[in-house]
Design an enzyme around this catalytic site. Structure first.
Site, PDB file in Angstrom:
ATOM      1  N   HIS A 195      -1.421  -2.354   9.479  1.00  0.00           N
ATOM      2  CA  HIS A 195      -1.881  -1.077   9.808  1.00  0.00           C
ATOM      3  C   HIS A 195      -0.997  -0.539  11.187  1.00  0.00           C
ATOM      4  CE1 HIS A 195      -5.175  -2.585   7.354  1.00  0.00           C
ATOM      5  NE2 HIS A 195      -5.604  -1.182   7.419  1.00  0.00           N
ATOM      6  N   GLU A 247      -3.773   5.682  -3.603  1.00  0.00           N
ATOM      7  CA  GLU A 247      -2.680   6.401  -2.779  1.00  0.00           C
ATOM      8  C   GLU A 247      -1.591   6.832  -3.711  1.00  0.00           C
ATOM      9  OE1 GLU A 247      -4.023   3.749  -1.928  1.00  0.00           O
ATOM     10  OE2 GLU A 247      -4.878   4.263   0.043  1.00  0.00           O
TER      11      GLU A 247
END
Ligand SMILES: Cc1ncc(C[n+]2csc(CCOP(=O)(O)OP(=O)(O)O)c2C)c(N)n1
Ligand SMILES: [Mg+2]
Lengths: 342, 332
Positions: free
Chosen positions: B133, B64
């Site tokens: 999440h 990322e």
């Protein structure tokens, strides 16, 4: 403690056995490289002096002793090639063709500076010459360089991208992620680790699990090349080879340029982590002295011509300082200008 | 319905916007984890790789931080990347590049570059994916000058705002609520944009202003319908853009209704609600207030796994109804 590597190029050389890399650079280009090394040295010395006199605030990171690395790597580059640089980025900026007067104006926080006084030493950039900027974040520029190389590839250009960073940066995740992506996508990027032995006070021995930063290259299936960073010819040769490889579409190279910073890390450094003897041993291998000796022995420059270069550099710095002093300050009412494009 | 307006899901609308942007401009390309053959974790990119190829729908390694940096580097050198985070939570790994590099590059360089970058963040709770999440971190990024932060709540806006973002010269962060991906709504064909920085009043009312974001817009509209039966007439403003924020529209509404309720999924304190409240308190609308400003936001906890706990952690329709009643009855 780091030791200077032996100077292989010091052996007496004659035009007949001109090092290969010298055949790729005209005499003018070699003299220009020497001029840039002098310019970096005098630029940093005068910036340091201006800082002491209170004309420049904040902090700055000097690369005195690392000039051959910056200029050698930039030797094959044109304005169409990009670089990303580091907090120790003055040499890279000049190596890539910046004007010292605009750099000094930036350090003075003036509107005529490269970043209109918004960036200072740590964010010095010269986008017109392909320098995408120094960086205040260790390792911050490495993935950005890979992105620029992705652009180059997508746009079908012949350009290459050089990412300069220090030995300290090789332990950041960004370094590893960036090298991996550059390799899987075969991007035209050259990773240049200027290993000056320390990240602030921490030696590479204490910080890094492998003996050479270049050893990291094998993990990303690219060549890892070690060069004597105080020897212009050695650095330039490695840079030419890596650029050739990149332009052929064969992907990235990691070059480890072993060098040394003579000054402290920044203005606050008390030099407690290294010895005077170590600093002196490296000072004896001054990259400018080595290059001048080599050019002289090869008959490519005369002592008079060297003197002329030095004198020209003095004038350029003096004029740059005048320019910086005379340049207007930004208006406080413009503090939020340049945050967004429109 | 207009001939050229179809019912599309929010995810389809985003996909259509990306396809239009890529058709129109060769510089536009997509980057992200498993967005190619897999179609993206939420099937937003879907089959685009078959249409545009792997060079323009690029799978990245699970990197990322590096991936965000690559997108930034491509953006400053002439490309128009659209970067998908697999989950908005993973933006935490890329904060360095987003906050220190993308947001500041133009400024640090004295206006000599622009960073035309779009990042997409599937966000929010309600999928049972628990604490790592399910977050709504939009306020983190909205705090950073140099970024623009959007939260479209309808398929129409999801498409129009993405197309506006691609055309924008600066980094635009788009937070997409995962529970909205399947929601259907009218979406015009072809290219259109929804302006960045403009809110949309979804329901007009006299008694109370609700400023809501993302999925909370729909919950607030449901609550407003119930409240209408009790004679409480609610105005619902869909904020849509956190930075820049359409403060004038909120001020005008509160001057009319004299009451303000902020509803959002991010953690209640130190977030969007505080900013909206402060904007009112600092404005001439303050003199019009007939009740304290109220916030409904996420609980002061990580998002839990258990479905009942998960529901309890974010505002629900009954919470909004109760808060509205309290605000309106105060005066009586
Ligand atoms: C992410 C990050 N961590 C720490 C710092 C503070 N810092 C600035 S330079 C530096 C040392 C960097 O060492 P190296 O990469 O070897 O470069 P050098 O200073 O030797 O040129 C540190 C720790 C920073 N600027 N960014
Ligand atoms: Mg170092």
């Amino acid at each position: 403690m780091t030791q200077p590597t032996t100077d292989k190029a010091a052996a007496p050389a004659r035009a007949a056995n001109l090092p290969d890399v010298y055949r790729r650079l005209s005499t003018d280009a070699l003299r220009e490289a020497l001029r840039k090394m002098h310019l970096i040295r005098r630029f940093e010395e005068s910036a340091e002096e201006s800082y002491m006199r209170g004309l420049i605030h904040g902090t700055m990171h000097l690369s005195i002793g690392q000039e051959a690395s910056a200029v050698g790597i930039c030797a094959p580059l044109t304005d169409a090639d990009y670089i990303t640089s580091t907090h120790r980025g003055h040499g890279h900026c000049i190596g890539k063709g910046a004007e010292v007067k605009k750099m000094l104006a930036e350090f003075f926080g003036k509107e005529d500076g490269y970043c209109r006084g918004r960036g200072g030493s740590m964010h010095i950039a010269d986008v017109g010459k392909g320098n995408l900027g120094a960086n205040g974040i260790v390792g911050g520029g490495i993935p950005i360089a890979v992105g620029a190389a992705l652009s180059v590839k997508k746009q079908g250009k012949d350009s290459v991208v050089v990412s300069f960073f220090g030995d300290g940066a090789n332990n950041e995740g960004a370094f590893h992620e960036a090298l991996n992506m550059a390799s899987i996508w075969k991007l035209p990027v050259i990773f240049v680790c200027e290993n000056n032995g320390y990240g602030m006070s921490t030696s590479t021995k204490r910080s890094t699990a492998v003996p050479n930063i270049a050893d990291r290259a094998s993990a990303y299936a690219m060549p890892g090349v070690i060069v004597d960073g105080n020897n212009f010819g050695a650095v330039a040769a490695a840079s030419f080879e890596a650029c050739d490889r990149a332009r052929r579409g064969e992907g990235p190279t990691l070059i480890e340029s072993k060098t040394y910073r003579i000054r402290g890390h920044s203005r606050s450094d008390r030099n407690r982590y290294r010895t005077k003897e170590e600093i002196e041993a490296w000072q004896a291998r001054d990259p400018i002295g080595i290059f001048e000796k080599e050019l002289t022995e090869l008959g490519l420059i005369t002592p008079d011509e060297i003197e002329k270069i030095r004198a020209e550099v003095e004038v350029e710095i003096a004029e740059g300082l005048e320019f910086a002093k005379a340049s207007p300050l930004p208006s406080p009412s413009d503090v939020t200008r340049y945050v967004y494009t429109n | 319905m207009d001939a050229n307006v179809r019912e599309l899901s929010y995810a389809q609308a985003i996909q259509e916007a990306m396809a239009i942007a890529m058709e129109a401009d060769e510089r536009v390309f997509l980057m992200g984890e498993d967005i190619g053959i897999y179609g993206g974790a939420f099937q937003v990119t879907g089959d685009l790789v078959h249409r545009f190829g792997e060079d323009r729908v690029m799978d990245t390694p699970i990197s990322e931080l590096g991936g965000a940096g690559v997108a930034i580097g491509a953006a400053v050198t002439g490309m128009r990347p659209i970067f998908e985070f697999q989950f908005s939570d993973f933006a935490t790994l890329a904060m360095e590049q987003i906050v220190n590099q993308a947001a500041k590059m133009r400024y640090m360089l004295g206006g000599n570059v622009s960073v035309p970058l779009v990042m997409r963040f599937p966000a929010g709770s309600g999928t049972g994916a628990a604490a790592q999440h399910s977050q709504s971190l939009e306020a983190w990024l909205a705090h950073v000058p140099g970024l623009k932060v959007l939260q479209p709540s309808t398929p129409h806006d999801a498409k129009g705002m993405l197309l506006a973002a691609v055309a924008d010269p600066d980094p635009v962060m788009i937070f997409e609520h995962k529970l909205l991906y399947k929601m259907k709504g009218p979406v015009p064909e072809g290219h259109y944009t929804v302006p960045i920085g403009k809110s949309e009043t979804r329901r007009h009312g006299r008694d109370l202003t609700i400023v809501a974001t993302s999925i909370m817009v729909h919950k607030s509209l449901d609550a407003a319908a119930q409240l209408a039966e009790e004679g409480i007439d609610v105005e619902v403003i869909d904020l849509r853009s956190l930075r820049p924020m359409d403060t004038p529209a909120i001020i005008e509404s509160v001057k009319k209704t004299s009451r303000l309720l902020c509803v959002y999924e991010g953690v209640k304190t130190l977030g969007i609600g505080a900013e909206i409240s402060a904007a009112i308190v600092e404005s001439e609308a303050f003199d019009y207030l007939d009740a304290p400003v109220m916030r409904l936001g996420g609980a002061e906890s990580p998002l839990p796994y258990n479905p009942e706990l998960e529901k309890a952690a974010v505002p629900q329709v009954p919470d909004i109804v109760a808060a509205a009643r309290k605000l309106v009855c105060k005066e009586a």
